[in-house]
Design a protein around this motif. Structure first.
Motif, PDB file in Angstrom:
ATOM      1  N   LEU A 204       0.855  -1.181   0.000  1.00 17.18           N
ATOM      2  CA  LEU A 204       0.000   0.000   0.000  1.00 17.18           C
ATOM      3  C   LEU A 204       0.890   1.229   0.000  1.00 17.18           C
ATOM      4  O   LEU A 204       1.909   1.263   0.689  1.00 17.18           O
ATOM      5  N   ALA A 205       0.489   2.234  -0.753  1.00 17.39           N
ATOM      6  CA  ALA A 205       1.278   3.463  -0.793  1.00 17.39           C
ATOM      7  C   ALA A 205       0.378   4.644  -1.137  1.00 17.39           C
ATOM      8  O   ALA A 205      -0.524   4.526  -1.969  1.00 17.39           O
ATOM      9  N   ASP A 206       0.619   5.763  -0.483  1.00 17.19           N
ATOM     10  CA  ASP A 206      -0.016   7.032  -0.842  1.00 17.19           C
ATOM     11  C   ASP A 206       1.035   7.866  -1.558  1.00 17.19           C
ATOM     12  O   ASP A 206       2.069   8.203  -0.962  1.00 17.19           O
ATOM     13  N   VAL A 207       0.770   8.174  -2.835  1.00 18.52           N
ATOM     14  CA  VAL A 207       1.808   8.790  -3.671  1.00 18.52           C
ATOM     15  C   VAL A 207       1.248   9.972  -4.457  1.00 18.52           C
ATOM     16  O   VAL A 207       0.036  10.128  -4.615  1.00 18.52           O
TER      17      VAL A 207
ATOM     18  N   ARG B 272       3.881   9.661   0.802  1.00 17.21           N
ATOM     19  CA  ARG B 272       3.744  10.127   2.183  1.00 17.21           C
ATOM     20  C   ARG B 272       3.552   8.950   3.148  1.00 17.21           C
ATOM     21  O   ARG B 272       3.625   9.120   4.362  1.00 17.21           O
ATOM     22  N   TRP B 273       3.278   7.758   2.581  1.00 16.53           N
ATOM     23  CA  TRP B 273       3.069   6.577   3.420  1.00 16.53           C
ATOM     24  C   TRP B 273       3.274   5.335   2.580  1.00 16.53           C
ATOM     25  O   TRP B 273       2.806   5.241   1.446  1.00 16.53           O
ATOM     26  N   LEU B 274       4.015   4.359   3.136  1.00 20.82           N
ATOM     27  CA  LEU B 274       4.267   3.080   2.475  1.00 20.82           C
ATOM     28  C   LEU B 274       4.084   1.970   3.501  1.00 20.82           C
ATOM     29  O   LEU B 274       4.540   2.098   4.649  1.00 20.82           O
ATOM     30  N   SER B 275       3.430   0.885   3.110  1.00 23.93           N
ATOM     31  CA  SER B 275       3.211  -0.205   4.052  1.00 23.93           C
ATOM     32  C   SER B 275       3.044  -1.515   3.307  1.00 23.93           C
ATOM     33  O   SER B 275       2.819  -1.537   2.096  1.00 23.93           O
TER      34      SER B 275
ATOM     35  N   ALA C 280      -6.074   4.559  -7.192  1.00 27.04           N
ATOM     36  CA  ALA C 280      -7.319   5.278  -6.905  1.00 27.04           C
ATOM     37  C   ALA C 280      -6.992   6.649  -6.324  1.00 27.04           C
ATOM     38  O   ALA C 280      -6.022   6.796  -5.571  1.00 27.04           O
ATOM     39  N   PRO C 281      -7.793   7.667  -6.644  1.00 28.93           N
ATOM     40  CA  PRO C 281      -7.511   9.022  -6.164  1.00 28.93           C
ATOM     41  C   PRO C 281      -8.092   9.288  -4.785  1.00 28.93           C
ATOM     42  O   PRO C 281      -9.182   8.835  -4.442  1.00 28.93           O
ATOM     43  N   PHE C 282      -7.373  10.066  -3.985  1.00 29.12           N
ATOM     44  CA  PHE C 282      -7.925  10.595  -2.751  1.00 29.12           C
ATOM     45  C   PHE C 282      -8.815  11.805  -3.043  1.00 29.12           C
ATOM     46  O   PHE C 282      -9.696  12.142  -2.273  1.00 29.12           O
ATOM     47  N   GLY C 283      -8.528  12.496  -4.145  1.00 29.39           N
ATOM     48  CA  GLY C 283      -9.273  13.701  -4.470  1.00 29.39           C
ATOM     49  C   GLY C 283      -8.565  14.965  -4.059  1.00 29.39           C
ATOM     50  O   GLY C 283      -9.059  16.077  -4.297  1.00 29.39           O
ATOM     51  N   ASP C 284      -7.391  14.825  -3.436  1.00 25.51           N
ATOM     52  CA  ASP C 284      -6.634  15.997  -2.984  1.00 25.51           C
ATOM     53  C   ASP C 284      -5.242  16.060  -3.607  1.00 25.51           C
ATOM     54  O   ASP C 284      -4.351  16.731  -3.099  1.00 25.51           O
ATOM     55  N   GLY C 285      -5.060  15.359  -4.729  1.00 24.52           N
ATOM     56  CA  GLY C 285      -3.755  15.331  -5.379  1.00 24.52           C
ATOM     57  C   GLY C 285      -2.925  14.110  -5.042  1.00 24.52           C
ATOM     58  O   GLY C 285      -1.918  13.851  -5.699  1.00 24.52           O
ATOM     59  N   TRP C 286      -3.326  13.366  -4.020  1.00 20.97           N
ATOM     60  CA  TRP C 286      -2.643  12.133  -3.651  1.00 20.97           C
ATOM     61  C   TRP C 286      -3.420  10.940  -4.196  1.00 20.97           C
ATOM     62  O   TRP C 286      -4.638  11.010  -4.365  1.00 20.97           O
ATOM     63  N   TYR C 287      -2.687   9.846  -4.447  1.00 17.68           N
ATOM     64  CA  TYR C 287      -3.289   8.623  -4.974  1.00 17.68           C
ATOM     65  C   TYR C 287      -2.875   7.445  -4.099  1.00 17.68           C
ATOM     66  O   TYR C 287      -1.762   7.404  -3.580  1.00 17.68           O
ATOM     67  N   ARG C 288      -3.774   6.494  -3.967  1.00 17.22           N
ATOM     68  CA  ARG C 288      -3.455   5.245  -3.292  1.00 17.22           C
ATOM     69  C   ARG C 288      -3.110   4.198  -4.342  1.00 17.22           C
ATOM     70  O   ARG C 288      -3.857   3.990  -5.295  1.00 17.22           O
ATOM     71  N   ILE C 289      -1.976   3.550  -4.184  1.00 17.87           N
ATOM     72  CA  ILE C 289      -1.607   2.401  -5.008  1.00 17.87           C
ATOM     73  C   ILE C 289      -1.645   1.155  -4.131  1.00 17.87           C
ATOM     74  O   ILE C 289      -1.075   1.125  -3.033  1.00 17.87           O
ATOM     75  N   PHE C 290      -2.334   0.168  -4.628  1.00 18.01           N
ATOM     76  CA  PHE C 290      -2.506  -1.111  -3.953  1.00 18.01           C
ATOM     77  C   PHE C 290      -1.953  -2.150  -4.924  1.00 18.01           C
ATOM     78  O   PHE C 290      -2.472  -2.287  -6.038  1.00 18.01           O
ATOM     79  N   SER C 291      -0.872  -2.835  -4.560  1.00 20.84           N
ATOM     80  CA  SER C 291      -0.231  -3.714  -5.540  1.00 20.84           C
ATOM     81  C   SER C 291       0.329  -4.975  -4.892  1.00 20.84           C
ATOM     82  O   SER C 291       0.499  -5.050  -3.662  1.00 20.84           O
ATOM     83  N   TRP C 292       0.629  -5.950  -5.746  1.00 24.60           N
ATOM     84  CA  TRP C 292       1.154  -7.236  -5.296  1.00 24.60           C
ATOM     85  C   TRP C 292       2.064  -7.794  -6.371  1.00 24.60           C
ATOM     86  O   TRP C 292       1.790  -7.665  -7.568  1.00 24.60           O
ATOM     87  N   ASP C 293       3.162  -8.431  -5.933  1.00 22.84           N
ATOM     88  CA  ASP C 293       4.164  -8.963  -6.851  1.00 22.84           C
ATOM     89  C   ASP C 293       4.504 -10.395  -6.445  1.00 22.84           C
ATOM     90  O   ASP C 293       5.104 -10.620  -5.388  1.00 22.84           O
ATOM     91  N   ARG C 294       4.124 -11.351  -7.283  1.00 24.30           N
ATOM     92  CA  ARG C 294       4.415 -12.749  -6.974  1.00 24.30           C
ATOM     93  C   ARG C 294       5.917 -13.003  -6.882  1.00 24.30           C
ATOM     94  O   ARG C 294       6.368 -13.895  -6.155  1.00 24.30           O
ATOM     95  N   ARG C 295       6.711 -12.224  -7.611  1.00 23.51           N
ATOM     96  CA  ARG C 295       8.163 -12.457  -7.665  1.00 23.51           C
ATOM     97  C   ARG C 295       8.877 -12.001  -6.395  1.00 23.51           C
ATOM     98  O   ARG C 295      10.039 -12.348  -6.174  1.00 23.51           O
ATOM     99  N   HIS C 296       8.209 -11.193  -5.586  1.00 23.16           N
ATOM    100  CA  HIS C 296       8.876 -10.643  -4.400  1.00 23.16           C
ATOM    101  C   HIS C 296       7.942 -10.775  -3.202  1.00 23.16           C
ATOM    102  O   HIS C 296       7.256  -9.829  -2.818  1.00 23.16           O
TER     103      HIS C 296
END
Length: 476
Positions: free
Chosen positions: A184-187, A257-260, A210-226
């Motif tokens: 998860l990341a807010d970018v 601003r946030w990574l998890s 997906a957009p927050f609506g304030d210029g920041w976006y949430r990225i939700f991702s997954w990588d089988r290789r890592h």
């Protein structure tokens, strides 16, 4: 209100453990019905960090019945066609709903709206309250918060996947991890996607933006290789690489601003009620993020339970009403578990040939209207009914107004073309705008309790509300 806090143990009629969306909606409903309720939250404050972004049509209908939907829609973004994999899309515009779309809005905005409603209704929210013990007898539940004791007539655990309430009840939470090492990341993005919701999967990876609506976006991702443990930090380079592999571009990720990192489970408690204690939301069921149904299912749990619990406490519930919370909602939790699990497993198909077959089969099936109705109805919640209690359509009422506006008072609504001689404070009587020769009784949660000839309405009301509830003449 709580009793005098100088006493050894304070008392509240209903104690709700967990101030997420599920607990907040439930608390607001109970308070508006006149039930004293206290909401306990282990966090000391609020946060704008959120996993949920999608509010589906059925949830919007339930929020509409609380006067909250239009404000959220005005501040969010609509997705009318939901892309599942590659070129396969579900058209939501034909949903039989006032809200034929998926609303993209961060979970914290939903929580803000529900918090305001709950506080205005008189809910007391106690933060930095960590539950350490729970026991019950036939008359009440005793809760321990460190050295402090609180008693309640009923308790609802809405305290998430690691529910202390569920553990105190000794209930198992069978299941398994379906995805590990989810990022998860807010970018910020220099080249954001054209679609409101950009989501795709390529077999060994997927990513949603997906957009927050304030210029920041949430990225939700997954990588089988890592695949690494949850405590391994997420880097921007890792995020960029996975996003490019899935979407062909990283959309110009510039800063975060946030990574998890976290993992997603598929689990369901075998019971949603033990005596005077109930489970709802993630405390009762968790599933894969596919379809964005987590928060939505929890809010629908709360809408089902709230009026039944209020009716029981206020003394007008038919016998066995509280038991129907589990019998109605447990199968829905199981359905969501299976449908979201099927989506994520199809998204994770590794072979290019198998993905091609999946896409071809999906394109053929989604050209069939019955399949489309079933798929969109399940994901949106609009097509999910209870045995003997189908979802009520938002019909127009005579003199203006709609059914779901009438439901904002938290009562049953009887829609009948002929006036009723008398009814009580738990029932609203309204006339339909369209000509009809039947009457319909709608539950406070927007499901049909009874439908039949007008001549049978009084008898039906006695069965659902009791004779005392229709003995007092009133006007509307």
């Amino acid at each position: 209100m709580l009793a005098n806090e100088s006493e050894a143990a304070v008392h509240t009629t209903v104690a709700i453990i967990g101030a997420g969306p599920t607990g907040l909606l439930l608390a607001g409903d109970l308070a508006r019905a006149g039930v004293p309720v206290t909401l306990f939250e282990r966090r000391s404050g609020t946060s704008n960090l959120t996993r949920a972004f999608g509010v589906h049509a059925r949830t919007l209908e339930l929020l509409d019945a609380r006067g909250l939907a239009d404000g959220l829609v005005a501040g969010g973004a609509r997705v009318e066609r939901l892309r599942l994999f590659d070129r396969i899309r579900l058209d939501l515009t034909r949903l039989p709903s006032r809200y034929p779309f998926l609303l993209i809005t961060p979970q914290y905005r939903v929580e803000d709206a529900l918090t305001r409603r709950a506080v205005e209704a008189g809910v007391r929210i106690e933060r930095d309250a960590r539950l350490t013990g729970l026991r019950q007898d036939g008359e009440r539940v005793t809760l321990e918060f460190g050295e402090r004791t609180v008693t309640a007539d009923y308790v609802v655990g809405t305290d998430g996947v690691h529910s202390t309430v569920r553990e105190a009840l000794g209930l198992p939470f069978p299941g398994k991890a379906v995805l590990t090492s989810i990022m998860l990341a807010d970018v910020r993005l220099s080249d954001p996607p054209e679609d409101v919701l950009a989501v795709n999967a390529v077999g060994d990876a997927f990513a949603m933006v997906a957009p927050f609506g304030d210029g920041w976006y949430r990225i939700f991702s997954w990588d089988r290789r890592h695949q690494v443990s949850d405590d391994v930090p997420v880097t921007l380079d890792e995020l960029r690489e996975v996003t490019r592999r899935v979407h062909g571009t990283d959309f110009g990720i510039t800063e975060a601003r946030w990574l998890s990192r976290f993992h997603s489970d598929e689990r369901q408690a075998p019971r949603y009620r033990v005596g005077r204690v109930f489970l709802a939301g993630d405390a009762a069921h968790v599933h894969s993020p596919a379809g964005g149904q987590g928060m939505n299912t929890g809010l629908q749990d709360a809408a089902n339970l709230s009026w039944k619990l209020a009716a029981t406490i206020l003394g007008w519930a038919p016998a066995g009403l509280l038991d129907t919370y589990e019998t109605e909602r447990h199968p829905v939790g199981r359905l969501v578990l299976r449908s979201s699990g099927a989506l994520i497993r199809m998204a994770m198909i590794r072979s290019a040939v198998a993905r091609g077959l999946r896409n071809a089969a999906g394109s053929v099936l989604l050209a069939l209207p019955p399949v489309v109705r079933r798929a969109t109805g399940t994901i949106s919640g609009v097509g999910i009914d209870y045995p003997g209690a189908p979802r009520a359509a938002d019909v127009a009422l005579r003199g203006g107004g709609r059914l779901y506006e009438a439901l904002r008072e938290g009562r049953h609504v009887l829609i009948t073309p002929q006036p009723l001689s008398g009814y009580g404070r738990h029932l609203i009587v309204a006339a339909p705008a369209a000509d009809t020769d039947e009457a319909v009784l709608v539950r406070p949660d927007g499901y049909v309790a009874w439908r039949g000839p007008v001549s049978s309405a009084a008898t039906a009301l006695t069965g659902f509300l009791g004779p005392e509830q229709i003995s007092h003449p009133a006007t509307r």
